[in-house]
Motif scaffolding. Structure first.
Motif, PDB file in Angstrom:
ATOM      1  N   PRO A  88       1.705   5.246   4.692  1.00 46.87           N
ATOM      2  CA  PRO A  88       0.601   5.674   5.562  1.00 46.87           C
ATOM      3  C   PRO A  88       0.732   7.125   6.030  1.00 46.87           C
ATOM      4  CG  PRO A  88       2.096   4.254   6.774  1.00 46.87           C
ATOM      5  CD  PRO A  88       2.555   4.249   5.353  1.00 46.87           C
TER       6      PRO A  88
ATOM      7  N   TRP B 226       3.464  -3.499   7.060  1.00 47.58           N
ATOM      8  CA  TRP B 226       3.433  -2.249   6.281  1.00 47.58           C
ATOM      9  C   TRP B 226       2.012  -1.954   5.803  1.00 47.58           C
ATOM     10  CZ3 TRP B 226       6.429   1.819   5.174  1.00 47.58           C
ATOM     11  CH2 TRP B 226       5.998   2.672   4.172  1.00 47.58           C
ATOM     12  N   ASN B 227       1.310  -2.969   5.341  1.00 46.13           N
ATOM     13  CA  ASN B 227      -0.017  -2.775   4.770  1.00 46.13           C
ATOM     14  C   ASN B 227      -1.113  -2.614   5.821  1.00 46.13           C
ATOM     15  OD1 ASN B 227       0.824  -2.793   2.109  1.00 46.13           O
ATOM     16  ND2 ASN B 227       0.569  -5.001   1.877  1.00 46.13           N
ATOM     17  N   ARG B 228      -0.820  -2.875   7.091  1.00 43.09           N
ATOM     18  CA  ARG B 228      -1.816  -2.738   8.147  1.00 43.09           C
ATOM     19  C   ARG B 228      -2.120  -1.261   8.383  1.00 43.09           C
ATOM     20  NH1 ARG B 228       0.660  -5.177  12.287  1.00 43.09           N
ATOM     21  NH2 ARG B 228       0.001  -7.190  11.493  1.00 43.09           N
ATOM     22  N   ARG B 229      -3.394  -0.939   8.509  1.00 41.86           N
ATOM     23  CA  ARG B 229      -3.830   0.427   8.778  1.00 41.86           C
ATOM     24  C   ARG B 229      -4.710   0.438  10.027  1.00 41.86           C
ATOM     25  NH1 ARG B 229      -0.247   0.785   5.658  1.00 41.86           N
ATOM     26  NH2 ARG B 229      -0.193   2.003   3.738  1.00 41.86           N
ATOM     27  N   ALA B 230      -4.791   1.576  10.673  1.00 46.10           N
ATOM     28  CA  ALA B 230      -5.549   1.704  11.923  1.00 46.10           C
ATOM     29  C   ALA B 230      -7.023   1.351  11.744  1.00 46.10           C
ATOM     30  CB  ALA B 230      -5.425   3.119  12.475  1.00 46.10           C
ATOM     31  N   ASN B 231      -7.573   1.599  10.576  1.00 44.47           N
ATOM     32  CA  ASN B 231      -8.997   1.334  10.357  1.00 44.47           C
ATOM     33  C   ASN B 231      -9.272  -0.068   9.814  1.00 44.47           C
ATOM     34  OD1 ASN B 231      -7.928   1.731   7.841  1.00 44.47           O
ATOM     35  ND2 ASN B 231      -9.476   3.205   7.154  1.00 44.47           N
ATOM     36  N   ASP B 232      -8.244  -0.934   9.762  1.00 46.64           N
ATOM     37  CA  ASP B 232      -8.458  -2.321   9.340  1.00 46.64           C
ATOM     38  C   ASP B 232      -9.219  -3.074  10.417  1.00 46.64           C
ATOM     39  OD1 ASP B 232      -7.040  -1.851   7.050  1.00 46.64           O
ATOM     40  OD2 ASP B 232      -5.230  -2.899   7.689  1.00 46.64           O
TER      41      ASP B 232
ATOM     42  N   LYS C 205       0.848  -1.182   0.000  1.00 43.37           N
ATOM     43  CA  LYS C 205       0.000   0.000   0.000  1.00 43.37           C
ATOM     44  C   LYS C 205       0.890   1.240   0.000  1.00 43.37           C
ATOM     45  CE  LYS C 205      -3.907  -2.000   2.498  1.00 43.37           C
ATOM     46  NZ  LYS C 205      -4.756  -1.905   3.697  1.00 43.37           N
TER      47      LYS C 205
END
Length: 80
Positions: free
Chosen positions: A8, A73-79, A5
């Motif tokens: 961020p 890396w691809n993990r986001r807070a809104n996942d 992604k």
């Protein structure tokens, strides 16, 4: 190939790779699996310390590390 992604923080393009350092004679070798913003504003990495014997790490260790770094890396807070 792993799909990364965008960064961020800045939304920039991300890259992944492997870096080696400590390769002088008689030193410990370090292998760093990394995902980072091409603008160098942030990165996620995993470092292996190894002896000078090959292989430095097993293929499974390397693959697991790369997948872990990309997943982080691809993990986001809104996942979910």
């Amino acid at each position: 190939m792993y799909n990364l992604k965008p960064c961020p923080f800045c939304g920039g393009v991300a890259e992944s790779g492997v870096e080696f350092y400590g390769l002088q004679y008689g030193t410990e070798v370090k292998l760093k699996v990394v995902a980072r913003c091409k603008k160098k504003c942030c990165e996620r990495s995993k470092i292996f310390n190894a002896t000078r014997k090959l292989p430095l790490v097993s293929l499974k260790e390397y693959t697991d590390a790369f997948e872990s770094v990309v997943e982080d890396w691809n993990r986001r807070a809104n996942d979910d």
